[in-house]
Enzyme design. Sequence first.
Site, PDB file in Angstrom:
ATOM      1  N   GLY A  80       0.965  -1.018  -0.066  1.00 54.20           N
ATOM      2  CA  GLY A  80       0.093   0.130  -0.110  1.00 54.20           C
ATOM      3  C   GLY A  80       0.713   1.322  -0.028  1.00 54.20           C
ATOM      4  O   GLY A  80       0.605   2.107  -0.600  1.00 54.20           O
ATOM      5  N   ASN A 158      -6.830   6.301   9.241  1.00 53.25           N
ATOM      6  CA  ASN A 158      -6.404   4.855   9.833  1.00 53.25           C
ATOM      7  C   ASN A 158      -6.488   4.870  11.383  1.00 53.25           C
ATOM      8  O   ASN A 158      -6.738   3.934  11.992  1.00 53.25           O
ATOM      9  CB  ASN A 158      -5.174   4.176   9.309  1.00 53.25           C
ATOM     10  CG  ASN A 158      -4.195   5.255   9.621  1.00 53.25           C
ATOM     11  OD1 ASN A 158      -4.322   6.434   9.194  1.00 53.25           O
ATOM     12  ND2 ASN A 158      -3.185   5.052  10.142  1.00 53.25           N
ATOM     13  N   SER A 207      -4.082  -1.875  -0.208  1.00 51.03           N
ATOM     14  CA  SER A 207      -3.097  -2.824   0.197  1.00 51.03           C
ATOM     15  C   SER A 207      -3.884  -4.041   0.374  1.00 51.03           C
ATOM     16  O   SER A 207      -4.844  -4.127   0.777  1.00 51.03           O
ATOM     17  CB  SER A 207      -2.577  -2.186   1.617  1.00 51.03           C
ATOM     18  OG  SER A 207      -1.818  -3.225   2.273  1.00 51.03           O
ATOM     19  N   GLY A 208      -3.103  -5.208   0.211  1.00 52.69           N
ATOM     20  CA  GLY A 208      -3.513  -6.547   0.264  1.00 52.69           C
ATOM     21  C   GLY A 208      -3.879  -6.927   1.781  1.00 52.69           C
ATOM     22  O   GLY A 208      -5.095  -7.643   1.944  1.00 52.69           O
ATOM     23  N   HIS A 209      -3.129  -6.868   2.721  1.00 52.17           N
ATOM     24  CA  HIS A 209      -3.142  -7.501   3.963  1.00 52.17           C
ATOM     25  C   HIS A 209      -4.206  -6.781   4.617  1.00 52.17           C
ATOM     26  O   HIS A 209      -4.662  -7.232   6.022  1.00 52.17           O
ATOM     27  CB  HIS A 209      -1.767  -7.585   4.603  1.00 52.17           C
ATOM     28  CG  HIS A 209      -1.393  -6.244   5.231  1.00 52.17           C
ATOM     29  ND1 HIS A 209      -1.086  -6.080   6.484  1.00 52.17           N
ATOM     30  CD2 HIS A 209      -0.983  -5.155   4.601  1.00 52.17           C
ATOM     31  CE1 HIS A 209      -0.747  -4.671   6.576  1.00 52.17           C
ATOM     32  NE2 HIS A 209      -0.319  -4.364   5.537  1.00 52.17           N
ATOM     33  N   THR A 245       9.580  -8.333 -11.941  1.00 55.40           N
ATOM     34  CA  THR A 245       8.747  -9.565 -12.056  1.00 55.40           C
ATOM     35  C   THR A 245       7.606  -9.568 -10.916  1.00 55.40           C
ATOM     36  O   THR A 245       7.762  -9.542  -9.919  1.00 55.40           O
ATOM     37  CB  THR A 245       9.704 -10.913 -11.911  1.00 55.40           C
ATOM     38  OG1 THR A 245      10.632 -10.882 -13.248  1.00 55.40           O
ATOM     39  CG2 THR A 245       8.595 -12.044 -12.241  1.00 55.40           C
ATOM     40  N   CYS A 334       3.675   6.479  26.145  1.00 57.66           N
ATOM     41  CA  CYS A 334       3.791   6.681  27.688  1.00 57.66           C
ATOM     42  C   CYS A 334       3.692   8.077  27.699  1.00 57.66           C
ATOM     43  O   CYS A 334       4.221   8.863  27.232  1.00 57.66           O
ATOM     44  CB  CYS A 334       4.864   6.065  28.353  1.00 57.66           C
ATOM     45  SG  CYS A 334       4.710   5.696  30.007  1.00 57.66           S
TER      46      CYS A 334
END
Lengths: 399, 409
Positions: A80, A158, A207-209, A245, A334
């Site tokens: 992504g 996000n 993005s794929g994941h 490739t 923190c």
Amino acid sequence: MLAFGYTRPRPMIYLDHAASTPPHESVLRAVDATARELFANPSSAHSEGAKAARALEGARAQVAALLGAEPRDCIFTGSGTEADALGVLGPARRARGRHVVLSAIEHPAVMGNAELLEKAGYRLTRVPPNAAGVIDPDAVAAAMQADTALVAVMLVNNELGTLQPIAAIAQKLGHTKPPHLHVDAVAAAGFLPMSVRTLGCDSIAISGHKLQGPRGVGALWMRPGAGNESLYAGGGQEKGLRSGTENLPAIVGLGLACELARKGLHERSAAVARLRDAFEESALSRVPGSRTTVPQGTPRGPHIASLAFDGLPAEPLLHALDARGVRAAAGSACASKKKGPSHVLKAIGIGDDTAVLRFSLSPETTTAELELAVALLGEAVAEIERVVNLSRPRKSRHV
Amino acid sequence: MSDRTIYLPRVILCRFGELFLKQGNRSRFLGRLESNVNKTLAGTGLKVSSPHGRLIIKVPEGLCSTPEETEALLLDAGDRLSRVFGLVSLSIATRTTPSIEAMCETALIEARKVLHRYDGKGEPSFKVDCRRGDKNFPMTSYEIAAKVGYHIIKALNLRVDVHNPDFSIGIELGKGTPPLVFADTRACPGGLPIGTAGRGLLLLSGGIDSPVAGWLAGKRGLSLDGIYFHSPPFVGEKTRDKILELARILGRSQAMDNVFVVPFTEIQKKLRESTKGDLSVILYRRMMMRIADRIADKTNAGLLITGENLSQVASQTVENMAIIDKAARHLVIRPLVTYDKMETVALARRLGTYETSTLPYDDCCSLFMPNNPAIAARIENVLACEVKLDVEAEADAVAERVDRVPVLV
């Protein structure tokens, strides 16, 4: 705790789907089968090469279908982030203008590449969101200059889950020679129905994941005729925009994941939104001191709930939840360390002493899991609160 | 100058310094060094021998099929050996035959290799150093050096500079062993072989200092284990992984065998509740000492090592350190006590722990830290807090729940 001094094995409740999703079983099988059987190079002239090329084009059609686009306008990338880089750097370098407008809450994949342009002499305007984490189309229009080459606004943020008014922004950019409008849809794809026809933008990165596909693969849709150039040279694959490739196993996996996401997307999206709303309601009523980071009525992607806890540090709270089996994400570190809140949280006015946790769901998330997660969140908040109150003995947070 | 001379056997010559001072028990130190070197080279197939008070690493016949393979193996072995305490320097050398002609030819090959690196840029100066252990050889070391030097000048037209050469060719002519000729000498850390000074227990935090303190302790021959006080959920699992990575880096120098991970959260909360706050750092550290004492008993460690440093943070005062020491039964040493931060950072970079130490995972949660720590605590006040808890029994209980993680390099 059980008797005899050992702990009950805790069920893992995964609420971090905005970071990464578990791949579909069928996607994993397709990746495996492709790696074994379609190992030939799609560019090879022999029949095995042709088989691989057909699989590549099949996957392209599946990705295009999710975006409501033409297959020939979609190219595959390695992530992504790479799709964003290509969607930001390429069009800006091809344009004559030297000014870039982007929202102040962009993902580093967009922000970082816009800053690369800044180093190369471009001027950058960051448009701040309103307090609800939404970009005002008029603010984008006001940031435009005569030589604006590129505008970049994400579809779903996000960290907050807020939905940005891309179509309205596209309209504001006008019709005669508008700048390139790039949309980072990584957090939206697979959760929110979208179409290149209605968004009105010039490029979209996914993005794929993030949609139950494999890692190491992303895709960029480009409006036909939109100017772009590759980031590096090579064998000229993917219309010369992304040499190397093709990673066929991951690409086939991404294609299948897009197809699975597309089927029944409207219903699933609505179902996830209902789960998210129920989770928020439950947390607000059962966890003292919790509030939603952005107002509940804000337009949002369906799967992200962001909860804020004033006066608590984020990282210990996250670890305390983790120890109880709940995997979530923190947008800040923190409290008293330098790291502080993320640029997104700062942009909506979240200070150093507020913990913000992100819970991101999937269609497979169950009501039972979410109910348990709320109970465990209550325990975790109580644990951290006790220590925080020790540090401030005279100031009780709750009366 | 036939090409065959290139295939002369290659070895690594290791030198050690301080061991020579150890008259009475030199063989014990040397034996330990040899066994440490063997451990370092385990799995490489290289053989270690110690003729005449030197360590020579040889490539057994048949281990490598090409000179390039041999060279790569020796370079890798050199990297590993350059971390072994007790070694002062090492050279990858060529073994030749004990004749002046052979030494001249071999030295010329070594000089050519060095010259190759200059790639025609500049004209490096050189000198020849010769050590002659074999007093039966018909030439003195000065004569050998002069002859070999002349041979190189004639062939390569180089300049000699005996005071400040760009490179030097070394010749070691030992008794009963073939001469060794080399051009490069690589520094090793020096110190004494690990295991010759007993065992210590290092208090590891995730910071920059404690791994450096451990490395310095290892340098004086101490075998080491580490102890880490883990406070979940106030620090995450990634902090624990970071500590184990630091331990692994120390393990490359053989200066870390096990890490003992102590569940510290519950006792830390109790200690925090027992004080208004100012003394909490001292209370934690005294409790760490008590727990470390118990682990040290189990590992037969003779002393505890910390990365503390005088006045680096407000609570690191002489008064506070003295009070912390009173809780420990074992000797406590602080190798970095007088170091400036810059000195510590430079060492951390050199031994490769700096990048890991500065990863953004907190080593202790600031939630447990008082806003104004006591600068000079009074022992009465500390004891008054501790009396509210049975600190010895608490330490016993925690020590029973410690997790031992072996360090795998």
